[in-house]
Design a protein around this motif. Sequence first.
Motif, PDB file in Angstrom:
ATOM      1  N   GLU A 186       0.850  -1.183   0.000  1.00 56.58           N
ATOM      2  CA  GLU A 186       0.000   0.000   0.000  1.00 56.58           C
ATOM      3  C   GLU A 186       0.890   1.239   0.000  1.00 56.58           C
ATOM      4  OE1 GLU A 186      -3.370   1.536   2.990  1.00 56.58           O
ATOM      5  OE2 GLU A 186      -3.119  -0.646   2.877  1.00 56.58           O
ATOM      6  N   GLU A 187       0.749   2.087  -1.007  1.00 52.69           N
ATOM      7  CA  GLU A 187       1.583   3.291  -1.075  1.00 52.69           C
ATOM      8  C   GLU A 187       1.215   4.204   0.085  1.00 52.69           C
ATOM      9  OE1 GLU A 187       4.018   4.308  -3.158  1.00 52.69           O
ATOM     10  OE2 GLU A 187       4.019   2.520  -4.417  1.00 52.69           O
ATOM     11  N   GLU A 188       2.207   4.599   0.808  1.00 50.90           N
ATOM     12  CA  GLU A 188       1.964   5.418   1.981  1.00 50.90           C
ATOM     13  C   GLU A 188       2.503   6.822   1.727  1.00 50.90           C
ATOM     14  OE1 GLU A 188       3.042   5.137   6.725  1.00 50.90           O
ATOM     15  OE2 GLU A 188       4.391   4.336   5.254  1.00 50.90           O
ATOM     16  N   ASP A 189       1.781   7.801   2.225  1.00 45.91           N
ATOM     17  CA  ASP A 189       2.287   9.162   2.112  1.00 45.91           C
ATOM     18  C   ASP A 189       3.461   9.323   3.062  1.00 45.91           C
ATOM     19  OD1 ASP A 189       0.483   9.969   0.265  1.00 45.91           O
ATOM     20  OD2 ASP A 189      -0.932  10.813   1.704  1.00 45.91           O
ATOM     21  N   VAL A 190       4.601   9.563   2.509  1.00 45.49           N
ATOM     22  CA  VAL A 190       5.775   9.799   3.357  1.00 45.49           C
ATOM     23  C   VAL A 190       6.186  11.252   3.143  1.00 45.49           C
ATOM     24  CG1 VAL A 190       8.167   9.165   3.804  1.00 45.49           C
ATOM     25  CG2 VAL A 190       6.519   7.407   3.161  1.00 45.49           C
ATOM     26  N   PRO A 191       6.237  12.028   4.205  1.00 46.39           N
ATOM     27  CA  PRO A 191       6.572  13.441   4.025  1.00 46.39           C
ATOM     28  C   PRO A 191       8.005  13.611   3.532  1.00 46.39           C
ATOM     29  CG  PRO A 191       6.471  12.887   6.345  1.00 46.39           C
ATOM     30  CD  PRO A 191       6.041  11.673   5.602  1.00 46.39           C
ATOM     31  N   VAL A 192       8.196  14.675   2.767  1.00 45.42           N
ATOM     32  CA  VAL A 192       9.544  14.994   2.302  1.00 45.42           C
ATOM     33  C   VAL A 192      10.226  15.778   3.423  1.00 45.42           C
ATOM     34  CG1 VAL A 192      10.889  16.201   0.558  1.00 45.42           C
ATOM     35  CG2 VAL A 192       8.689  15.198  -0.041  1.00 45.42           C
ATOM     36  N   PRO A 193      11.279  15.222   3.973  1.00 50.48           N
ATOM     37  CA  PRO A 193      11.924  15.942   5.069  1.00 50.48           C
ATOM     38  C   PRO A 193      12.580  17.219   4.581  1.00 50.48           C
ATOM     39  CG  PRO A 193      13.143  13.953   4.509  1.00 50.48           C
ATOM     40  CD  PRO A 193      11.918  13.955   3.658  1.00 50.48           C
ATOM     41  N   ASN A 194      12.325  18.274   5.265  1.00 51.64           N
ATOM     42  CA  ASN A 194      12.854  19.566   4.871  1.00 51.64           C
ATOM     43  C   ASN A 194      13.402  20.233   6.129  1.00 51.64           C
ATOM     44  OD1 ASN A 194      13.403  21.982   3.747  1.00 51.64           O
ATOM     45  ND2 ASN A 194      11.275  22.609   3.432  1.00 51.64           N
ATOM     46  N   LEU A 195      14.588  19.810   6.500  1.00 51.65           N
ATOM     47  CA  LEU A 195      15.167  20.285   7.751  1.00 51.65           C
ATOM     48  C   LEU A 195      16.497  20.974   7.451  1.00 51.65           C
ATOM     49  CD1 LEU A 195      14.676  16.905   9.635  1.00 51.65           C
ATOM     50  CD2 LEU A 195      13.352  18.952  10.075  1.00 51.65           C
ATOM     51  N   THR A 196      16.807  22.010   8.195  1.00 53.88           N
ATOM     52  CA  THR A 196      18.133  22.631   8.040  1.00 53.88           C
ATOM     53  C   THR A 196      18.873  22.477   9.367  1.00 53.88           C
ATOM     54  OG1 THR A 196      17.128  24.731   8.617  1.00 53.88           O
ATOM     55  CG2 THR A 196      17.490  24.324   6.293  1.00 53.88           C
ATOM     56  N   PHE A 197      20.160  22.294   9.252  1.00 53.85           N
ATOM     57  CA  PHE A 197      20.957  22.007  10.452  1.00 53.85           C
ATOM     58  C   PHE A 197      22.074  23.025  10.608  1.00 53.85           C
ATOM     59  CE2 PHE A 197      19.043  18.066   9.053  1.00 53.85           C
ATOM     60  CZ  PHE A 197      18.559  17.522  10.228  1.00 53.85           C
ATOM     61  N   ARG A 198      22.373  23.330  11.868  1.00 52.39           N
ATOM     62  CA  ARG A 198      23.437  24.319  12.131  1.00 52.39           C
ATOM     63  C   ARG A 198      24.714  23.684  12.646  1.00 52.39           C
ATOM     64  NH1 ARG A 198      19.221  26.218  14.647  1.00 52.39           N
ATOM     65  NH2 ARG A 198      17.826  27.557  13.488  1.00 52.39           N
ATOM     66  N   ALA A 199      24.700  22.382  12.812  1.00 44.52           N
ATOM     67  CA  ALA A 199      25.929  21.687  13.220  1.00 44.52           C
ATOM     68  C   ALA A 199      26.083  20.443  12.356  1.00 44.52           C
ATOM     69  CB  ALA A 199      25.862  21.316  14.696  1.00 44.52           C
ATOM     70  N   ASN A 200      27.220  20.371  11.668  1.00 46.05           N
ATOM     71  CA  ASN A 200      27.442  19.259  10.736  1.00 46.05           C
ATOM     72  C   ASN A 200      28.852  18.715  10.907  1.00 46.05           C
ATOM     73  OD1 ASN A 200      24.946  19.552   8.824  1.00 46.05           O
ATOM     74  ND2 ASN A 200      25.778  21.611   9.040  1.00 46.05           N
ATOM     75  N   ALA A 201      28.947  17.403  10.867  1.00 48.39           N
ATOM     76  CA  ALA A 201      30.271  16.775  10.947  1.00 48.39           C
ATOM     77  C   ALA A 201      30.320  15.636   9.945  1.00 48.39           C
ATOM     78  CB  ALA A 201      30.524  16.237  12.351  1.00 48.39           C
ATOM     79  N   LYS A 202      31.510  15.437   9.401  1.00 50.81           N
ATOM     80  CA  LYS A 202      31.700  14.298   8.504  1.00 50.81           C
ATOM     81  C   LYS A 202      32.778  13.429   9.135  1.00 50.81           C
ATOM     82  CE  LYS A 202      31.077  14.938   3.937  1.00 50.81           C
ATOM     83  NZ  LYS A 202      31.374  15.310   2.547  1.00 50.81           N
ATOM     84  N   LEU A 203      32.489  12.148   9.314  1.00 52.20           N
ATOM     85  CA  LEU A 203      33.475  11.296   9.955  1.00 52.20           C
ATOM     86  C   LEU A 203      33.560   9.937   9.278  1.00 52.20           C
ATOM     87  CD1 LEU A 203      31.937   9.991  13.241  1.00 52.20           C
ATOM     88  CD2 LEU A 203      31.053  12.054  12.250  1.00 52.20           C
ATOM     89  N   ARG A 204      34.607   9.221   9.609  1.00 46.45           N
ATOM     90  CA  ARG A 204      34.722   7.873   9.070  1.00 46.45           C
ATOM     91  C   ARG A 204      33.640   7.027   9.722  1.00 46.45           C
ATOM     92  NH1 ARG A 204      38.484   8.460   5.786  1.00 46.45           N
ATOM     93  NH2 ARG A 204      40.389   9.555   6.301  1.00 46.45           N
ATOM     94  N   SER A 205      32.967   6.228   8.894  1.00 45.53           N
ATOM     95  CA  SER A 205      31.852   5.412   9.395  1.00 45.53           C
ATOM     96  C   SER A 205      32.322   4.475  10.499  1.00 45.53           C
ATOM     97  CB  SER A 205      31.257   4.590   8.258  1.00 45.53           C
ATOM     98  OG  SER A 205      30.829   5.439   7.230  1.00 45.53           O
ATOM     99  N   SER A 206      33.558   4.015  10.389  1.00 47.45           N
ATOM    100  CA  SER A 206      34.070   3.080  11.404  1.00 47.45           C
ATOM    101  C   SER A 206      34.140   3.766  12.768  1.00 47.45           C
ATOM    102  CB  SER A 206      35.450   2.563  10.995  1.00 47.45           C
ATOM    103  OG  SER A 206      36.313   3.660  10.756  1.00 47.45           O
ATOM    104  N   ALA A 207      34.388   5.078  12.790  1.00 48.06           N
ATOM    105  CA  ALA A 207      34.455   5.796  14.069  1.00 48.06           C
ATOM    106  C   ALA A 207      33.056   5.917  14.681  1.00 48.06           C
ATOM    107  CB  ALA A 207      35.066   7.175  13.859  1.00 48.06           C
ATOM    108  N   LEU A 208      32.059   6.146  13.826  1.00 46.25           N
ATOM    109  CA  LEU A 208      30.682   6.191  14.331  1.00 46.25           C
ATOM    110  C   LEU A 208      30.304   4.836  14.943  1.00 46.25           C
ATOM    111  CD1 LEU A 208      27.793   7.419  14.541  1.00 46.25           C
ATOM    112  CD2 LEU A 208      27.366   6.505  12.252  1.00 46.25           C
ATOM    113  N   LYS A 209      30.639   3.790  14.223  1.00 48.68           N
ATOM    114  CA  LYS A 209      30.309   2.440  14.697  1.00 48.68           C
ATOM    115  C   LYS A 209      30.970   2.181  16.054  1.00 48.68           C
ATOM    116  CE  LYS A 209      30.402  -2.291  13.019  1.00 48.68           C
ATOM    117  NZ  LYS A 209      30.955  -3.188  12.014  1.00 48.68           N
TER     118      LYS A 209
END
Lengths: 248, 203
Positions: free
Chosen positions: A117-140
């Motif tokens: 059944e096709e479900e209405d999924v809202p399009v997320p429209n969020l803005t962020f003021r803190a961003n980080a990029k890291l190695r996935s292994s460090a997150l894990k």
Amino acid sequence: MLRLVMPEAKTLRYSIEAISNLIDEGSFKISENGIYMRAMDPSRIAYIELQLSRDSFETIEVDEEVSVGLNLGELKKRFSAAKPSDYVEISMDKGFFVIRFKGKGTTTFKLPIIEIEEEDVPVPNLTFRANAKLRSSALKEGVKKVGIVSDTIKFILTREGVSMVGESDLGEVEFLLERGDEDLISLEVEEEAKASYTLSYIEDVVKATAASEVVSISLNTDHPLRMEFFISGDAGRMIFLLAPRIEQ
Amino acid sequence: MLSEIEAEIRNCKKCDLWKEKRNYVPGEGNPKAKLFLVGEAPGREEDLRGRPFVGSAGKYLTQLIERKLGLRREDVFITNLLKCRPPRNRDPTEEEIKACSPYLIRQLDEVRPEVILCLGRHSARFLFNEMGMNFSKISRERGKPRRVRKWGKEVWLLATYHPAAALYHPELREEIETDFQVLGNILRERKTLMDFFQFGFCT
């Protein structure tokens, strides 16, 4: 005509593993541009989006866009049977989704396509003021260490670094990546942010780290967490949003 | 008023179950409960004592409420789809459900909970249908919270196996406890992504 070929099964295997922990059934849109799916978990706590562009595939032959509904638990089982290095070919045949792995011998699975059944999924429209990029292994690693102490994880993004914190009756734990740490690729903080989340959702989704080397984390205080896992360089991405845990 | 509904139940003769029951079991709990639990029908112990979920399954349910949700039994409202025990704990019939379910609907309308937990397939099927949703089978529908619009607000509806099922099929315990974990998340995390998204829908 529908035929997609990937030289290695690992991208699909680990992406599907992460998604299937959050949702039971999914509708995949397959076109000449690649594979796309988006869904919210039934409790509306988590949102997940998978984009695998045509660059993720060695071959992509699709006459017209199709939506393929699949039981993700069953799909996960089929992909778990593949070695990460197996060659994988996807096609469709009379109501079945056909997955062929070539490694030690050739294995062909036919999985029934289901109506979703096709479900209405809202399009997320969020803005962020803190961003980080890291190695996935460090997150894990951070998620694993917080899990020793707590079932909740607090992310704190400051101009100095990224912290993952756990607190419970058993004590406290902090996993810190300071600016300059080789696992912290970039850090842009307009406004320091912190928020807590249910760890189990994140434990499920970090399984995708096996298919991704880099993840970006975006945050505002007491707002949803956004994680974007980059797959095969820039050929694919998995976006994950999680509602914050705000104790009443 | 819940007490008026209870008084009506105690005089009910809408189906034949009243003839063989020992006690009516209207339900009990906090009249302003956020969490409303609905089982199937009273069992032997419940019939003897006139209270819902007081036998072995009830003991297990109380443990789940306390340990998984961090609540006390008196914090929630507990009742059944049927208010009288069917002989030998057989499944409720359609006629019995039709006769008895208006009491449940009225109890829900009085309490107006934020979360409704259906314990077992009978109460789940009835309440899913009542809320305008299809119900296939409990193994497929359990553990997936649904948002429904009720009493002018958003309400969660969730189903799990009946706690008695775990007594006969211990392998279901893990699934019931997972569902209570989901329930705990809902009760604690009142905010969902929908509270933050700019609404722009696409399918």
